[in-house]
Design a protein around this motif. Structure first.
Motif, mmCIF file in Angstrom:
data_model
loop_
_atom_site.group_PDB
_atom_site.id
_atom_site.type_symbol
_atom_site.label_atom_id
_atom_site.label_comp_id
_atom_site.label_asym_id
_atom_site.label_seq_id
_atom_site.Cartn_x
_atom_site.Cartn_y
_atom_site.Cartn_z
ATOM 1 N N ALA A 156 0.831 -1.211 0.000
ATOM 2 C CA ALA A 156 0.000 0.000 0.000
ATOM 3 C C ALA A 156 0.862 1.257 0.000
ATOM 4 N N ASN A 157 0.373 2.289 -0.682
ATOM 5 C CA ASN A 157 1.042 3.592 -0.597
ATOM 6 C C ASN A 157 0.571 4.307 0.677
ATOM 7 N N ALA A 158 1.032 5.543 0.875
ATOM 8 C CA ALA A 158 0.733 6.248 2.120
ATOM 9 C C ALA A 158 -0.752 6.552 2.267
ATOM 10 N N THR A 159 -1.480 6.672 1.161
ATOM 11 C CA THR A 159 -2.921 6.947 1.232
ATOM 12 C C THR A 159 -3.695 5.722 1.677
ATOM 13 N N ALA A 160 -3.313 4.564 1.162
ATOM 14 C CA ALA A 160 -4.058 3.336 1.458
ATOM 15 C C ALA A 160 -3.606 2.646 2.738
ATOM 16 N N ALA A 161 -2.372 2.849 3.153
ATOM 17 C CA ALA A 161 -1.801 2.095 4.274
ATOM 18 C C ALA A 161 -2.571 2.202 5.584
ATOM 19 N N PRO A 162 -3.193 3.348 5.932
ATOM 20 C CA PRO A 162 -3.953 3.380 7.181
ATOM 21 C C PRO A 162 -5.149 2.427 7.190
ATOM 22 N N LEU A 191 5.067 -2.849 -11.661
ATOM 23 C CA LEU A 191 4.394 -3.429 -10.491
ATOM 24 C C LEU A 191 4.831 -2.732 -9.208
ATOM 25 N N HIS A 192 4.357 -1.523 -9.020
ATOM 26 C CA HIS A 192 4.701 -0.745 -7.834
ATOM 27 C C HIS A 192 3.466 0.038 -7.387
ATOM 28 N N PRO A 193 3.461 0.533 -6.156
ATOM 29 C CA PRO A 193 2.315 1.324 -5.694
ATOM 30 C C PRO A 193 2.190 2.615 -6.496
ATOM 31 N N PRO A 194 0.978 3.100 -6.700
ATOM 32 C CA PRO A 194 0.809 4.393 -7.374
ATOM 33 C C PRO A 194 1.232 5.526 -6.455
ATOM 34 N N SER A 195 1.432 6.683 -7.034
ATOM 35 C CA SER A 195 1.779 7.847 -6.218
ATOM 36 C C SER A 195 0.658 8.127 -5.219
ATOM 37 N N ASP A 196 1.029 8.684 -4.076
ATOM 38 C CA ASP A 196 0.068 8.884 -2.987
ATOM 39 C C ASP A 196 -1.095 9.775 -3.396
#
Length: 226
Positions: A156-162, A191-196
Motif C-alpha cells: 500500500a502507498n501512504a494513502t491506502a496504508a492506514p 508493479l509498484h504502488p501508485p503515487s500517494d
C-alpha cells in the motif's frame, strides 16, 4: 488484497477510453459492488490478431492446466512480488496480461468497533486500470471456454496504508501499451504502488459488505466507526 470493486462506466465509454476494437459485450452491466466469481470487463490483447478487446471475464483465475474446476483454488489476487515466478501465475504474466477498468474499490479497516469499509478512487473520479492477468480454460470433452482473471496487488502507498497494507497495482495510461505487450518495455517494472496523490479514500456504509447490494449509494461517504 482487493476483494471488491466498482466499474460503472458504460461499455461504450470504456471502449472509447481503451480504444478496443471488438463489439461491446452484450451482457456487460454497470456495477458498484463486483465480488469474486462475478463477471467484469477486462481489456486484453487478442492472442491471434493483437487487437485490443473489451471482454467479460469471471473474477477468479482458473489456470489452463486445471483438471477439476470444482476443486480449483480460483485466486482473485496475485502478489506483485511473486507473480512473475509463481507456478500459478507466471505463464499468465508472461503472455496474458490485461487491464481491469475500475472506478472505485473497497477495503476494510479493522477498528475496535468492527470493520469499517472504505472506498478508494481517483480525486477526479476518472476510470483507473488495474493490472491483471487472464487465463482460458476449456471444459474437458467440449469446446466451451471459461475466461477468468486475477488482479495484481502490491504494498500500500501512504494513502491506502492506514486502511490496509495491500492495494491493487494501477497502470498509468501511458504504460498501457507496455502492459498489454503492444510496445517494448519492462512490464515487471510497472508493479509498484501508485503515487500517494493519485487516489483518495473515504469511509462508506456497511451495505457494501453484501454483494447483493448494488448501487451508486454504496459510494456515499459516512461517519467512520469510532
Amino acid at each position: 488484497m482487493c476483494g471488491r470493486f466498482a466499474s460503472f462506466q458504460s461499455p461504450e465509454a470504456m471502449r472509447a477510453l481503451f480504444r478496443t476494437t471488438n463489439p461491446v459485450p452484450e451482457m456487460a452491466q454497470p456495477s458498484w459492488n463486483i465480488a469474486p466469481s462475478q463477471p467484469a470487463l477486462a481489456v486484453r490483447r487478442h492472442p491471434e490478431t493483437g487487437a485490443r478487446h473489451l471482454d467479460l471475464l469471471l473474477w477468479g483465475l482458473v489456470p489452463h492446466w486445471t483438471k477439476d474446476l470444482k476443486a480449483a483454488r480460483r485466486p482473485i489476487n496475485a502478489r506483485a512480488e511473486t507473480v512473475t515466478s509463481s507456478p500459478m501465475f507466471g505463464r499468465a504474466f508472461a503472455a496474458r496480461r490485461c487491464l481491469v477498468p475500475v472506478d472505485a474499490w473497497y477495503e476494510w479497516q479493522v477498528t475496535p468497533k468492527g470493520k469499517q469499509p472504505f472506498a478508494f478512487a481517483r480525486p477526479d473520479r476518472e476510470t483507473m486500470a488495474f493490472a491483471g492477468i487472464w487465463e482460458s480454460w476449456v471444459t474437458p470433452g467440449t469446446a466451451k471456454v471459461l475466461r477468468t482473471f486475477a488482479i495484481i496487488t502490491t504494498a500500500a502507498n501512504a494513502t491506502a496504508a492506514p486502511v490496509h497494507d495491500r492495494m491493487p497495482v494501477i497502470i498509468r495510461q501511458e504504460d498501457w501499451p507496455i502492459w498489454l505487450g503492444e510496445a517494448a518495455g519492462e512490464s515487471a517494472g510497472l508493479l509498484h504502488p501508485p503515487s500517494d496523490e493519485l487516489i483518495e479514500a473515504w469511509p462508506v456504509g456497511q451495505a457494501v459488505n453484501s454483494p447483493r447490494n448494488n448501487g451508486a449509494e454504496l459510494l456515499a461517504p459516512v461517519r467512520r466507526l469510532t
